[in-house]
Design an enzyme around this catalytic site. Structure first.
Site, PDB file in Angstrom:
ATOM      1  N   ASP A 261       0.828  -1.087   0.100  1.00 44.59           N
ATOM      2  CA  ASP A 261       0.093   0.010   0.185  1.00 44.59           C
ATOM      3  C   ASP A 261       0.535   1.206   0.075  1.00 44.59           C
ATOM      4  OD1 ASP A 261      -2.330   1.444   2.296  1.00 44.59           O
ATOM      5  OD2 ASP A 261      -1.704   2.014   0.306  1.00 44.59           O
TER       6      ASP A 261
ATOM      7  N   SER B  35      -1.294  17.378 -10.769  1.00 46.18           N
ATOM      8  CA  SER B  35      -2.237  16.830 -11.829  1.00 46.18           C
ATOM      9  C   SER B  35      -3.309  17.949 -12.045  1.00 46.18           C
ATOM     10  CB  SER B  35      -2.558  15.475 -11.395  1.00 46.18           C
ATOM     11  OG  SER B  35      -3.487  14.757 -12.327  1.00 46.18           O
TER      12      SER B  35
HETATM   13  C1  LIG Z   1     -10.754  -5.609   0.860  1.00 41.13           C
HETATM   14  C2  LIG Z   1     -10.369  -5.497   2.131  1.00 41.13           C
HETATM   15  O1  LIG Z   1      -9.170  -4.495   2.018  1.00 41.13           O
HETATM   16  C3  LIG Z   1      -9.300  -3.452   2.924  1.00 41.13           C
HETATM   17  O2  LIG Z   1     -10.339  -3.326   3.577  1.00 41.13           O
HETATM   18  C4  LIG Z   1      -8.435  -2.255   2.834  1.00 41.13           C
HETATM   19  C5  LIG Z   1      -7.100  -2.551   1.901  1.00 41.13           C
HETATM   20  C6  LIG Z   1      -6.614  -1.498   1.875  1.00 41.13           C
HETATM   21  C7  LIG Z   1      -6.578  -0.132   2.392  1.00 41.13           C
HETATM   22  C8  LIG Z   1      -5.597   0.966   2.486  1.00 41.13           C
HETATM   23  N1  LIG Z   1      -5.969   1.700   1.323  1.00 41.13           N
HETATM   24  C9  LIG Z   1      -7.604  -0.198   3.080  1.00 41.13           C
HETATM   25  C10 LIG Z   1      -8.842  -1.114   3.318  1.00 41.13           C
END
Ligand SMILES: CCOC(=O)c1ccc(CN)cc1
Length: 327
Positions: free
Chosen positions: A32, A196
């Site tokens: 991430d 951007s």
């Molecule tokens: C599908 C489950 O993934 C998440 O909830 C998730 C994944 C990454 C992030 C960070 N942007 C937040 C939530």
């Protein structure tokens, strides 16, 4: 040394997972570039929460050390989050190795992470100033690795419904076409943020006045969240596109031909393929489809996986810049 691992999109390209070895235990994690905590599902969590997940067991690692009194608590833009305690261990990603990396051990995770059983947690690759560990903030894997990498870079090669690559310490020029276009990154926000200010649709005349005019490169966001002016300008060229409050964004007939989007990245126009903006059907009939380009009312704009599927991106932590090229 350098390190390279294959990444794999989850169903629907919702997120991209790649293997990370922590204290000799290899787990799949969500890389991430929009956050700065490395946290994992681990043996402190209840069996219910752990059901279906891989888990890191610190007791099984000879190199794990607890950081007494350290905690973390993180919440993400989509409302999800995690919290827990902290230790350190050796982390190896495709050969790139860091000793003494902060490993954040979740004792509480939100529902979307529990149901996402293929993911064992997140590895944050934004700037360490966003790390949530207290009382002493910790560094990201990339920050810790910088001094030992052959080149101070990591690269994201994300594909639609196909394996791609995350690489640390080298730029593999076979993964993209043409030269990388480099743009300076403003690190003040802690994100990989760049200017951007313009967009064009299907090769048409560019607009040059996107409000705010800032965006971040975020591999941990599924879609591409742009200013309303970009979203309106783009979907005005798509027959049957409507703002569908029920499903929470712009939809269009799945039969629509979507134009390419050209979007400014630090002065160079990058292309997002129209095919990749047809994200997914909203239901089983496959009649109505949900757009991969959606609006954000907050700044900066968030260029997530939809952007990365058309563009190879190099993150340079040596001079704080981003390199972008079509792939
Ligand atoms: C599908 C489950 O993934 C998440 O909830 C998730 C994944 C990454 C992030 C960070 N942007 C937040 C939530």
């Amino acid at each position: 040394g350098a390190g390279s691992v294959a990444n794999t999109p989850e169903a629907g390209d919702v997120e991209y997972l790649a293997p990370v070895t922590i204290g000799g235990q290899t787990v799949n994690m969500d890389f991430d570039s929009g956050s700065s905590d490395l946290w994992v599902f681990n043996t402190q969590l209840s069996l219910n929460t752990l059901s279906g997940h891989m888990a890191y067991n610190p007791a099984q690692s000879s190199t794990f050390q607890l950081l007494p009194g350290s905690t973390f608590s993180i919440s993400y833009g989509d409302g999800s989050g995690a919290a827990g305690n902290v230790g350190t261990d050796t982390v190896n990603i495709g050969g790139a190795t860091v000793t003494g990396q902060a490993i954040e051990l979740a004792t509480d995770v939100s529902t979307s992470f529990v149901t996402d059983t293929q993911s064992t947690g997140l590895i944050g690759l934004a700037f360490s100033k966003l790390n949530t560990v207290k009382p002493v903030q910790q560094k990201t894997f990339f920050d810790n690795a910088l001094a030992t990498l052959p080149e101070p870079v990591f690269t994201a090669d994300l594909r639609h419904n196909a394996a791609g690559t995350y690489e640390f310490g080298a730029i593999d020029s076979t993964k993209f076409s043409g030269p990388l276009a480099w743009t300076p990154v403003n690190t003040t926000s802690g994100f990989w943020q760049f200017t951007s200010q313009a967009f064009a649709v299907g090769g048409g005349a560019p607009s040059t006045s996107v409000p705010g005019g800032q965006a971040i490169a975020d591999t941990g966001t599924t879609l591409m969240l742009a200013d309303q002016s970009v979203v309106d300008g783009y979907y005005s060229q798509v027959q049957g596109a409507v703002n569908n409050a029920t499903v929470g964004g712009v939809t269009f007939p799945c039969s629509a031909t979507l134009p390419d989007l050209q979007i400014d990245v630090g002065g160079t126009m990058a292309t997002v393929r129209g095919d990749d903006i047809n994200f997914a059907p909203v239901d089983q009939t496959g009649t109505t489809c949900f757009g991969g380009l959606q609006a954000t009312t907050v700044q900066p704009q968030i260029y997530g996986d939809i952007f990365f599927k058309s563009n190879f991106v190099a993150f340079n932590g040596g001079n704080n810049s981003l390199g972008v090229a079509p792939h």
